[in-house]
Design a protein around this motif. Sequence first.
Motif, PDB file in Angstrom:
ATOM      1  N   VAL A   1      13.422  31.732  30.436  1.00 47.30           N
ATOM      2  CA  VAL A   1      12.576  32.924  30.280  1.00 47.30           C
ATOM      3  C   VAL A   1      12.755  33.687  31.587  1.00 47.30           C
ATOM      4  N   PRO A   2      13.118  34.973  31.551  1.00 40.95           N
ATOM      5  CA  PRO A   2      13.474  35.662  32.803  1.00 40.95           C
ATOM      6  C   PRO A   2      12.327  35.787  33.807  1.00 40.95           C
ATOM      7  N   SER A   3      11.137  36.126  33.322  1.00 40.94           N
ATOM      8  CA  SER A   3      10.015  36.308  34.247  1.00 40.94           C
ATOM      9  C   SER A   3       8.716  36.207  33.471  1.00 40.94           C
ATOM     10  N   LEU A   4       7.610  36.296  34.188  1.00 40.01           N
ATOM     11  CA  LEU A   4       6.304  36.265  33.522  1.00 40.01           C
ATOM     12  C   LEU A   4       6.177  37.414  32.526  1.00 40.01           C
ATOM     13  N   ASN A   5       6.870  38.508  32.772  1.00 38.23           N
ATOM     14  CA  ASN A   5       6.802  39.662  31.860  1.00 38.23           C
ATOM     15  C   ASN A   5       7.234  39.308  30.441  1.00 38.23           C
TER      16      ASN A   5
ATOM     17  N   ARG B   1      -0.672  26.554  47.298  1.00 36.98           N
ATOM     18  CA  ARG B   1      -0.590  27.822  46.584  1.00 36.98           C
ATOM     19  C   ARG B   1       0.490  27.707  45.511  1.00 36.98           C
ATOM     20  N   VAL B   2       0.186  28.234  44.324  1.00 34.59           N
ATOM     21  CA  VAL B   2       1.143  28.304  43.221  1.00 34.59           C
ATOM     22  C   VAL B   2       1.405  29.782  42.976  1.00 34.59           C
ATOM     23  N   VAL B   3       2.667  30.200  43.141  1.00 29.32           N
ATOM     24  CA  VAL B   3       3.015  31.627  43.128  1.00 29.32           C
ATOM     25  C   VAL B   3       4.111  31.889  42.107  1.00 29.32           C
ATOM     26  N   LEU B   4       3.901  32.913  41.272  1.00 30.56           N
ATOM     27  CA  LEU B   4       4.951  33.382  40.362  1.00 30.56           C
ATOM     28  C   LEU B   4       5.317  34.803  40.760  1.00 30.56           C
ATOM     29  N   ASN B   5       6.313  34.956  41.624  1.00 27.52           N
ATOM     30  CA  ASN B   5       6.796  36.294  41.960  1.00 27.52           C
ATOM     31  C   ASN B   5       7.384  36.910  40.693  1.00 27.52           C
ATOM     32  N   THR B   6       6.957  38.115  40.363  1.00 26.01           N
ATOM     33  CA  THR B   6       7.378  38.736  39.105  1.00 26.01           C
ATOM     34  C   THR B   6       7.978  40.107  39.374  1.00 26.01           C
ATOM     35  N   MET B   7       9.297  40.164  39.185  1.00 22.74           N
ATOM     36  CA  MET B   7      10.137  41.350  39.386  1.00 22.74           C
ATOM     37  C   MET B   7      10.406  41.587  40.890  1.00 22.74           C
ATOM     38  N   ALA B   8      11.438  42.407  41.136  1.00 27.43           N
ATOM     39  CA  ALA B   8      11.970  42.546  42.490  1.00 27.43           C
ATOM     40  C   ALA B   8      10.922  43.025  43.487  1.00 27.43           C
ATOM     41  N   GLY B   9      10.045  43.926  43.057  1.00 25.52           N
ATOM     42  CA  GLY B   9       9.040  44.461  43.972  1.00 25.52           C
ATOM     43  C   GLY B   9       8.084  43.408  44.492  1.00 25.52           C
ATOM     44  N   ALA B  10       7.974  42.304  43.779  1.00 25.61           N
ATOM     45  CA  ALA B  10       7.108  41.199  44.216  1.00 25.61           C
ATOM     46  C   ALA B  10       7.917  40.076  44.844  1.00 25.61           C
ATOM     47  N   GLY B  11       9.235  40.299  44.994  1.00 20.46           N
ATOM     48  CA  GLY B  11      10.059  39.298  45.671  1.00 20.46           C
ATOM     49  C   GLY B  11      10.836  38.388  44.756  1.00 20.46           C
ATOM     50  N   GLN B  12      10.816  38.643  43.436  1.00 20.37           N
ATOM     51  CA  GLN B  12      11.591  37.770  42.542  1.00 20.37           C
ATOM     52  C   GLN B  12      13.082  38.032  42.725  1.00 20.37           C
ATOM     53  N   THR B  13      13.819  36.971  43.000  1.00 19.39           N
ATOM     54  CA  THR B  13      15.264  37.078  43.187  1.00 19.39           C
ATOM     55  C   THR B  13      16.033  36.281  42.150  1.00 19.39           C
ATOM     56  N   VAL B  14      15.403  35.301  41.531  1.00 20.40           N
ATOM     57  CA  VAL B  14      16.040  34.495  40.483  1.00 20.40           C
ATOM     58  C   VAL B  14      15.270  34.755  39.194  1.00 20.40           C
ATOM     59  N   PHE B  15      15.986  35.282  38.194  1.00 21.34           N
ATOM     60  CA  PHE B  15      15.307  35.729  36.979  1.00 21.34           C
ATOM     61  C   PHE B  15      15.317  34.651  35.898  1.00 21.34           C
ATOM     62  N   HIS B  16      14.737  33.511  36.277  1.00 18.39           N
ATOM     63  CA  HIS B  16      14.364  32.403  35.410  1.00 18.39           C
ATOM     64  C   HIS B  16      12.988  32.019  35.929  1.00 18.39           C
ATOM     65  N   ILE B  17      11.974  32.182  35.105  1.00 18.43           N
ATOM     66  CA  ILE B  17      10.596  32.028  35.570  1.00 18.43           C
ATOM     67  C   ILE B  17      10.421  30.719  36.348  1.00 18.43           C
ATOM     68  N   HIS B  18       9.723  30.821  37.467  1.00 18.41           N
ATOM     69  CA  HIS B  18       9.500  29.639  38.312  1.00 18.41           C
ATOM     70  C   HIS B  18       8.193  29.796  39.059  1.00 18.41           C
TER      71      HIS B  18
ATOM     72  N   MET C   1      -2.442  28.886  54.811  1.00 17.41           N
ATOM     73  CA  MET C   1      -1.880  30.047  54.123  1.00 17.41           C
ATOM     74  C   MET C   1      -2.679  31.295  54.485  1.00 17.41           C
ATOM     75  N   GLY C   2      -1.981  32.362  54.828  1.00 12.91           N
ATOM     76  CA  GLY C   2      -2.658  33.621  55.119  1.00 12.91           C
ATOM     77  C   GLY C   2      -3.040  34.368  53.853  1.00 12.91           C
ATOM     78  N   TRP C   3      -3.990  35.266  53.984  1.00 21.93           N
ATOM     79  CA  TRP C   3      -4.368  36.158  52.886  1.00 21.93           C
ATOM     80  C   TRP C   3      -4.746  37.511  53.471  1.00 21.93           C
ATOM     81  N   PRO C   4      -4.273  38.628  52.932  1.00 22.29           N
ATOM     82  CA  PRO C   4      -3.411  38.728  51.761  1.00 22.29           C
ATOM     83  C   PRO C   4      -1.995  38.276  52.056  1.00 22.29           C
ATOM     84  N   PRO C   5      -1.272  37.850  51.013  1.00 21.88           N
ATOM     85  CA  PRO C   5       0.119  37.433  51.202  1.00 21.88           C
ATOM     86  C   PRO C   5       0.967  38.651  51.538  1.00 21.88           C
TER      87      PRO C   5
END
Length: 112
Positions: free
Chosen positions: A47-51, A81-98, A107-111
């Motif tokens: 699945v490419p991303s959360l989208n 922390r469990v993170v799903l980067n979704t699309m390039a603007g959020a840092g997704q570089t591998v388009f298989h959902i992870h 961990m800092g906030w905001p990320p």
Amino acid sequence: MSDCLFCKIVAGEIPCTKVKEDDDYLAFRDISPQAPTHVLAIPKQHVPSLNEADDDAMLGGLVLFARDVAVEEGLAEDGYRVVLNTMAGAGQTVFHIHAHVLGGRAMGWPPG
Ligand code: 5GP
Ligand code: ZN
């Protein structure tokens, strides 16, 4: 998908440091860790991303699998922390959902 990096890892065509596996999911250490513990949890299904995700069971299973990884890595008490980067603007570089499972440091906030 034949040209997908994470599908190749699932198929054993590219090596990984495996952390956990069942019939539907695989977890392995990130090649460029951003925390003392940095594991990627993925569904074996492409699945490419959360989208594009539309399977409740797959998504719920992925989150629980990531949680189990965190517990087994000893992160549950101090936090993780469990993170799903979704699309390039959020840092997704591998388009298989992870799901990134990150822990072992504060961990800092905001990320970023
Ligand atoms: P994203 O940036 O898409 O949210 O996360 C992709 C992650 O995959 C990055 O953290 C990156 O370090 C990791 N990665 C990229 N190529 C490989 C690889 O060949 N092996 C492993 N184990 N991790 C990888
Ligand atoms: Zn894939």
